[in-house]
Design a protein around this motif. Structure first.
Motif, PDB file in Angstrom:
ATOM      1  N   LEU A 190      48.805  60.093  35.970  1.00 44.14           N
ATOM      2  CA  LEU A 190      47.855  60.614  36.285  1.00 44.14           C
ATOM      3  C   LEU A 190      48.028  61.718  36.367  1.00 44.14           C
ATOM      4  N   GLU A 191      47.230  63.354  35.572  1.00 46.89           N
ATOM      5  CA  GLU A 191      47.834  64.287  35.769  1.00 46.89           C
ATOM      6  C   GLU A 191      46.547  65.386  36.750  1.00 46.89           C
ATOM      7  N   VAL A 192      46.536  65.920  37.165  1.00 45.79           N
ATOM      8  CA  VAL A 192      45.602  66.965  37.848  1.00 45.79           C
ATOM      9  C   VAL A 192      45.755  68.574  37.593  1.00 45.79           C
ATOM     10  N   GLY A 193      44.733  68.272  36.937  1.00 47.68           N
ATOM     11  CA  GLY A 193      45.313  70.391  36.305  1.00 47.68           C
ATOM     12  C   GLY A 193      45.399  69.890  34.357  1.00 47.68           C
ATOM     13  N   THR A 194      44.810  69.849  33.782  1.00 43.39           N
ATOM     14  CA  THR A 194      45.118  69.413  32.613  1.00 43.39           C
ATOM     15  C   THR A 194      45.468  70.708  31.569  1.00 43.39           C
ATOM     16  N   GLY A 195      44.436  71.715  31.964  1.00 41.11           N
ATOM     17  CA  GLY A 195      44.739  73.327  31.551  1.00 41.11           C
ATOM     18  C   GLY A 195      44.618  73.208  29.910  1.00 41.11           C
ATOM     19  N   SER A 196      45.703  73.562  29.466  1.00 39.19           N
ATOM     20  CA  SER A 196      45.524  73.683  28.361  1.00 39.19           C
ATOM     21  C   SER A 196      45.536  71.869  27.134  1.00 39.19           C
ATOM     22  N   GLY A 197      46.833  71.146  28.414  1.00 40.06           N
ATOM     23  CA  GLY A 197      46.680  69.432  28.189  1.00 40.06           C
ATOM     24  C   GLY A 197      48.529  69.657  27.086  1.00 40.06           C
ATOM     25  N   TYR A 198      49.233  70.486  27.446  1.00 37.73           N
ATOM     26  CA  TYR A 198      50.426  70.776  27.524  1.00 37.73           C
ATOM     27  C   TYR A 198      51.675  69.682  28.452  1.00 37.73           C
ATOM     28  N   GLN A 199      51.098  69.710  29.764  1.00 37.11           N
ATOM     29  CA  GLN A 199      52.390  69.016  31.031  1.00 37.11           C
ATOM     30  C   GLN A 199      51.505  67.136  30.049  1.00 37.11           C
ATOM     31  N   ALA A 200      50.686  67.043  29.947  1.00 36.65           N
ATOM     32  CA  ALA A 200      50.137  65.616  29.216  1.00 36.65           C
ATOM     33  C   ALA A 200      50.390  65.089  28.209  1.00 36.65           C
ATOM     34  N   ILE A 259      42.626  65.207  34.727  1.00 34.05           N
ATOM     35  CA  ILE A 259      42.104  65.776  34.664  1.00 34.05           C
ATOM     36  C   ILE A 259      41.726  66.938  35.477  1.00 34.05           C
ATOM     37  N   GLU A 260      40.560  67.431  34.714  1.00 34.79           N
ATOM     38  CA  GLU A 260      40.900  68.740  34.403  1.00 34.79           C
ATOM     39  C   GLU A 260      39.384  69.687  35.112  1.00 34.79           C
ATOM     40  N   LEU A 261      39.043  70.788  36.279  1.00 37.29           N
ATOM     41  CA  LEU A 261      38.049  71.050  36.740  1.00 37.29           C
ATOM     42  C   LEU A 261      36.746  72.257  35.914  1.00 37.29           C
ATOM     43  N   GLY A 280      36.619  66.810  35.618  1.00 39.06           N
ATOM     44  CA  GLY A 280      36.269  66.675  37.294  1.00 39.06           C
ATOM     45  C   GLY A 280      36.010  67.481  38.433  1.00 39.06           C
ATOM     46  N   ASP A 281      36.573  66.930  39.518  1.00 36.56           N
ATOM     47  CA  ASP A 281      37.486  67.760  40.359  1.00 36.56           C
ATOM     48  C   ASP A 281      39.047  66.516  40.938  1.00 36.56           C
ATOM     49  N   GLY A 282      39.761  67.276  40.486  1.00 34.74           N
ATOM     50  CA  GLY A 282      40.952  65.816  40.788  1.00 34.74           C
ATOM     51  C   GLY A 282      42.121  65.211  42.200  1.00 34.74           C
ATOM     52  N   TYR A 283      41.397  66.540  43.379  1.00 30.58           N
ATOM     53  CA  TYR A 283      41.340  66.506  44.433  1.00 30.58           C
ATOM     54  C   TYR A 283      40.898  64.721  44.612  1.00 30.58           C
ATOM     55  N   LEU A 301      44.481  74.516  43.381  1.00 26.23           N
ATOM     56  CA  LEU A 301      43.965  73.622  43.330  1.00 26.23           C
ATOM     57  C   LEU A 301      42.916  73.365  43.882  1.00 26.23           C
ATOM     58  N   ARG A 302      41.885  74.322  43.044  1.00 21.22           N
ATOM     59  CA  ARG A 302      39.835  74.493  44.082  1.00 21.22           C
ATOM     60  C   ARG A 302      39.079  73.347  43.863  1.00 21.22           C
ATOM     61  N   ARG A 303      38.419  73.270  44.986  1.00 19.93           N
ATOM     62  CA  ARG A 303      37.865  72.049  45.225  1.00 19.93           C
ATOM     63  C   ARG A 303      35.650  73.094  44.782  1.00 19.93           C
TER      64      ARG A 303
HETATM   65  N1  SAH Z   1      48.871  71.257  33.459  1.00 20.70           N
HETATM   66  C1  SAH Z   1      48.115  72.627  32.916  1.00 20.70           C
HETATM   67  C2  SAH Z   1      48.075  73.594  33.426  1.00 20.70           C
HETATM   68  C3  SAH Z   1      47.720  73.543  34.658  1.00 20.70           C
HETATM   69  S1  SAH Z   1      47.588  74.976  35.764  1.00 20.70           S
HETATM   70  C4  SAH Z   1      49.067  73.048  31.329  1.00 20.70           C
HETATM   71  O1  SAH Z   1      49.518  72.476  31.109  1.00 20.70           O
HETATM   72  O2  SAH Z   1      48.539  73.808  30.234  1.00 20.70           O
HETATM   73  C5  SAH Z   1      45.904  74.201  37.034  1.00 20.70           C
HETATM   74  C6  SAH Z   1      45.078  73.968  36.120  1.00 20.70           C
HETATM   75  O3  SAH Z   1      44.646  73.185  37.084  1.00 20.70           O
HETATM   76  C7  SAH Z   1      44.029  74.667  35.839  1.00 20.70           C
HETATM   77  O4  SAH Z   1      43.198  74.221  34.033  1.00 20.70           O
HETATM   78  C8  SAH Z   1      42.630  74.857  36.558  1.00 20.70           C
HETATM   79  O5  SAH Z   1      41.637  75.386  36.120  1.00 20.70           O
HETATM   80  C9  SAH Z   1      43.240  73.180  37.139  1.00 20.70           C
HETATM   81  N2  SAH Z   1      42.175  73.165  38.184  1.00 20.70           N
HETATM   82  C10 SAH Z   1      42.488  73.831  39.441  1.00 20.70           C
HETATM   83  N3  SAH Z   1      42.164  73.022  40.154  1.00 20.70           N
HETATM   84  C11 SAH Z   1      41.490  71.893  39.758  1.00 20.70           C
HETATM   85  C12 SAH Z   1      40.643  70.384  40.557  1.00 20.70           C
HETATM   86  N4  SAH Z   1      40.194  70.801  41.638  1.00 20.70           N
HETATM   87  N5  SAH Z   1      40.594  69.551  39.902  1.00 20.70           N
HETATM   88  C13 SAH Z   1      41.473  69.450  38.418  1.00 20.70           C
HETATM   89  N6  SAH Z   1      42.310  70.471  37.264  1.00 20.70           N
HETATM   90  C14 SAH Z   1      41.856  71.779  38.454  1.00 20.70           C
END
Ligand code: SAH
Length: 241
Positions: free
Chosen positions: A110-120, A133-135, A160-163, A235-237
């Motif tokens: 599981l990754e929280v914060g998809t962003g660009s998708g690079y880490q995934a 998951i990306e907010l 969605g909210d990855g929290y 990480l925003r809520r």
């Molecule tokens: N892993 C990403 C970089 C992440 S930057 C990459 O490889 O590009 C952090 C990301 O987390 C941002 O895109 C932001 O919108 C997202 N984010 C912030 N709060 C979040 C939440 N509660 N749930 C999911 N994504 C969240």
């Protein structure tokens, strides 16, 4: 300095051709030399030595995950803006976090914060499936389209909210959080499988956070290691959270 400037200039000259390349996942794209140099000088040189992680970092075309006008900086030693006020992490940090969770071919991640998708995309080379998951809806949709186009078929993107994690797909052997919460979200600890590894930057908003590796043993006991000071977007809520 001169060679660095020459490199930047030659990248500029390539940009037109690069932008037209159909399949950025090909190892022989015209950025391959820059990517190999990135791995040698920024990642291996700083101590990341898992051969599978290094191979994934050599393979994934980072320039395809940044805005077109920043492609020539894609392999530089820094985070870069990706829109919506967010950033793609520095290559070394992506490699370090990936190595810390000791990904195995049979793992579900599981990754929280998809962003660009690079880490995934990097993780997807090393585990069975990545749920991410990306907010921010726009970023999530763009990342999903990019991952499809590049052929990363073992990645599923959700807005969605990855929290709250992804309870329907839990438990996870690996969890990578790429935005900084001020405390470790309990749902993520709950969704970590016995034997699982969670890496998360914990700390105050827009300041220095602490990268933590949290491991759950076979009996469900948690152990936390403090790894390094880092700086991530918060990480925003959502209201609901
Ligand atoms: N892993 C990403 C970089 C992440 S930057 C990459 O490889 O590009 C952090 C990301 O987390 C941002 O895109 C932001 O919108 C997202 N984010 C912030 N709060 C979040 C939440 N509660 N749930 C999911 N994504 C969240």
């Amino acid at each position: 300095m001169n060679s660095r400037r020459a490199f930047a200039l030659s990248c500029l000259a390539w940009l037109g051709a690069c932008a037209q390349q159909g399949n950025g996942a090909e190892p022989a794209d015209s950025f391959a030399a820059a990517r190999n140099r990135m791995v040698d000088t920024q990642i291996a040189a700083r101590g990341v030595d898992d051969p599978r992680v290094l191979a994934a970092m050599r393979e994934v075309p980072r320039h395809r995950f940044v805005p077109p006008e920043l492609q020539r900086k894609a392999y530089s030693d820094s985070p870069l803006p990706i829109g919506a006020g967010q950033t793609i992490s520095q290559p070394y940090i992506v490699a370090l976090m990936t190595e810390l969770v000791r990904p195995r071919a049979s793992d579900r991640a599981l990754e929280v914060g998809t962003g660009s998708g690079y880490q995934a995309a990097v993780l997807s080379r090393l585990v069975r499936h990545v749920y991410t998951i990306e907010l921010e809806e726009t970023l999530g949709r763009e990342a999903d389209a990019r991952l499809r186009e590049l052929g990363y078929d073992n990645v599923t993107v959700r807005i969605g909210d990855g929290y709250a994690g992804w309870p329907e797909e839990a438990p996870f052997d690996v969890i990578v959080v790429t935005a900084a919460p001020d405390h470790v979200p309990q749902p993520l600890l709950d969704q970590l499988a016995p034997g699982g590894r969670l890496v998360v930057p914990v700390g105050p908003t827009y300041s220095v956070q602490e990268l933590q590796l949290i491991e759950k043993d076979a009996n469900g006991r948690l152990r936390t290691k403090r790894v390094a000071p880092v700086r991530f977007v918060p990480l925003r809520r959502t209201e609901a959270g």
